[in-house]
Scaffold this motif. Sequence first.
Motif, short mmCIF file in Angstrom:
data_model
loop_
_atom_site.label_atom_id
_atom_site.label_comp_id
_atom_site.label_asym_id
_atom_site.label_seq_id
_atom_site.Cartn_x
_atom_site.Cartn_y
_atom_site.Cartn_z
N THR A 351 50.69 27.26 25.02
CA THR A 351 49.35 27.49 24.48
C THR A 351 49.35 28.54 23.37
OG1 THR A 351 48.88 29.10 26.24
CG2 THR A 351 48.20 26.83 26.61
N ASP A 361 42.46 24.26 15.00
CA ASP A 361 41.28 24.68 15.75
C ASP A 361 41.38 26.15 16.13
OD1 ASP A 361 40.39 22.06 15.62
OD2 ASP A 361 41.38 21.52 17.51
N ILE A 363 40.36 28.74 18.96
CA ILE A 363 39.91 28.68 20.35
C ILE A 363 39.62 30.08 20.86
CG2 ILE A 363 41.16 26.55 20.85
CD1 ILE A 363 43.30 28.20 22.23
N THR A 364 38.66 30.17 21.76
CA THR A 364 38.30 31.44 22.37
C THR A 364 39.25 31.76 23.51
OG1 THR A 364 36.82 30.44 23.99
CG2 THR A 364 35.88 30.98 21.82
N GLN A 366 38.43 32.14 26.58
CA GLN A 366 38.06 31.29 27.71
C GLN A 366 38.64 29.88 27.55
OE1 GLN A 366 35.94 33.34 26.07
NE2 GLN A 366 35.84 34.86 27.73
N GLN A 367 38.61 29.37 26.32
CA GLN A 367 39.19 28.05 26.09
C GLN A 367 40.71 28.06 26.27
OE1 GLN A 367 37.56 27.61 22.12
NE2 GLN A 367 36.09 26.05 22.80
N GLU A 368 41.36 29.14 25.84
CA GLU A 368 42.80 29.25 26.03
C GLU A 368 43.15 29.35 27.50
OE1 GLU A 368 46.59 32.10 24.89
OE2 GLU A 368 44.68 32.40 23.86
N ARG A 370 41.51 27.99 29.93
CA ARG A 370 41.38 26.64 30.48
C ARG A 370 42.54 25.75 30.04
NH1 ARG A 370 36.52 26.31 29.51
NH2 ARG A 370 36.54 25.35 27.44
N LEU A 371 42.93 25.86 28.78
CA LEU A 371 44.06 25.09 28.28
C LEU A 371 45.35 25.46 29.01
CD1 LEU A 371 45.12 23.06 26.16
CD2 LEU A 371 45.47 25.00 24.62
#
Length: 508
Positions: A351, A361, A363-364, A366-368, A370-371
Motif C-alpha cells: 500500500t 489517486d 488517498i486518506t 482511513q482509506q489506506e 482499509r486498503l
Amino acid sequence: MTATLQLGIIVGYLLVALSVGLVAYRLTERTAEDFYLASRTFGTVVLLFTVFATLLSAFTFFGGPDTAYAFGPEWILVMGLMDGIIFAVLWYVVGYKQWLLGQKHGYVTLGEMLGDRFGSTAVRVLVAGISLFWLFPYVMLQQIGAGGALASLTAGAFPFWAGATLITLFMILYVALAGMRGIAWTDTLQGAFMLTMVWAAVLWVLVAVDGGLATINAGLEASNPEFLALGGGFYTPATMLTFAVSIAFGVAMFPQVNQRFFAASSEAVLKRSFALWPVLVLLLFVPAFLLGTWATGLGLEADIGAGESILPVILAEYTPTWFAALVIAGAIAAMMSSSDSMLLSGSSYFTRDLYRPLSEDTITDQQEDRLGRIGVAVFALSALAASIWAEAAAFGGATVGSILVNIGDLAFGGFAQMALPVIVALYWRRTTRSGILAGVLVPQVLYIAFNFLPETTVGSLTLFSDAYLGWGISLYCMLVGLLVTVGVSALTVQTPEEETALYFEFAD
C-alpha cells in the motif's frame, strides 16, 4: 485421542488470539501508522518478544531440529550463538538509525525511508518489490508447515490443503482486525509460552530416558560419534559462516522484523531490547536443537515416516500425550505468529511503497488503513494457492524439515542481499541514487540466477553453482552488492532531488 487433543488446543489458541484481536481492534485508530506500527508505542518486553515470536517459525521448530537430527548439534552455533550476536549488532547498526529517522520523519517502511533520502520512487518501488518477492515464499513456508503438521496430527484425515486453508483464513481475519497492536500482544504471550514449553520438553525427555544424558550420549557415540565432536562433515567453517551471516543479515531486512525497528517507544527501549536479544535466542534454540540431536542417539530413525519431522516423534515417544500435544500445537501457533506479521508487513509494503507512489489517486489515512486490510487478504490467499500447488507438485517424499530449511535458506539469502547497500546508505553521505539502485538490483539478479539456473560447466569453469571454495553464493553476492554500491556512487554524482543530509541531521 492425541489428534483430537491437539486440534482442540489449536482451536483454543485460535479463539484466544481472536479475542485479543477484537480487543486490539477496539483500541486501534483507523490510521495506517497505528495499524502497521501501533503508533510506535512498544516497550522493552513487547518489542523484544514481538521480534522473538515473529522469528518463531516453522523453520525454527521443524527445520532446525531436523537439521540437528541429520547433521549434529552445531546448528545451535549457527542459529543460536552466531545469529544471536550478529543480528543483535545489526539491530543497533541498522535498527537504531532507522528508529531515529522514523521518529523524526514518520517512516513506516524501509522503502519509504530510502525513497525519501534519494528522492526516488524507483528506489522505493525496487526495495518493496524485492521484499515482497522474497516474503512470498516465506509466508508459504509457514503455510506448508502448518498444513503438514495438521495433516500429520490427524493421520491424513485433515488433508494438507484443508489445514493450510483453515490457518490462512483465520490469519486473514485476525490480522485484518488486530493490526500490529494485537499481533504484538499475542506475540508476547506466545514467546513466553514457547520458552517455557521447550525447556519443559528437554527436562521431561531427560527424566523419561533411562540413564538420562549418559544413555543419550552413549547412543550418539555408537551411531554418530561425529555428533560429539565440534565441526566436520556438513559443519565446515565456511558452511556455518555462510548460513549464519546470510540468516542474520537477511533477518535484519525481513519486512516484519525491520518494521519493528520503527515501533519502539524510546531510545532506551530499543537499546535494552537488542542487548537482551542474544540471551533470548539461546534460551530458545539450545533446547529445540538439542531435542533433534538427542533423537539420533535414542535411535528413533525407524519411527519417522516419510515427510515427518523429528520433533513430534521424540515428544510422542517420551512425553505424555497431552504435553506433546501442547508443544506441537504451540509450534503451529508459532508459525502463525510469524505469518501474521509477514502478512501485515507485506500489506504495508504494497500500500505505501507500490500503490501510493504509483497511483494517481490521493488517498486518506482511513482509506489506506482499509486498503491495507484488503491487502492482507490478497497476499495471504495468493500464498495459500502457491503453497497447495507446491506441496502437491514438487515436494514428493521430502521431509517437512528439509523443505522448510531449503525455502527458508533461499529467502534469508535474498533479503540479505539488501543489507550492505542499506548500511552504506545509512552511514556514507556520498551514496548516490544510482549507487543504491545498482547496489540493490545487481546482487539480486546474480543471486536469483545462481539459485534458479542449472549448473553449467564451461571448460574448467563451473557456472551457477551454489557454492565456491566452500563458501555459499549468498556471501559472494553480498560482497558484489557492497562493491557495486560504493563503486557506482563514487563514479556518479548526486541529483538535486536527493536529501544528502537527511540521515545525518542528528548526533549518532
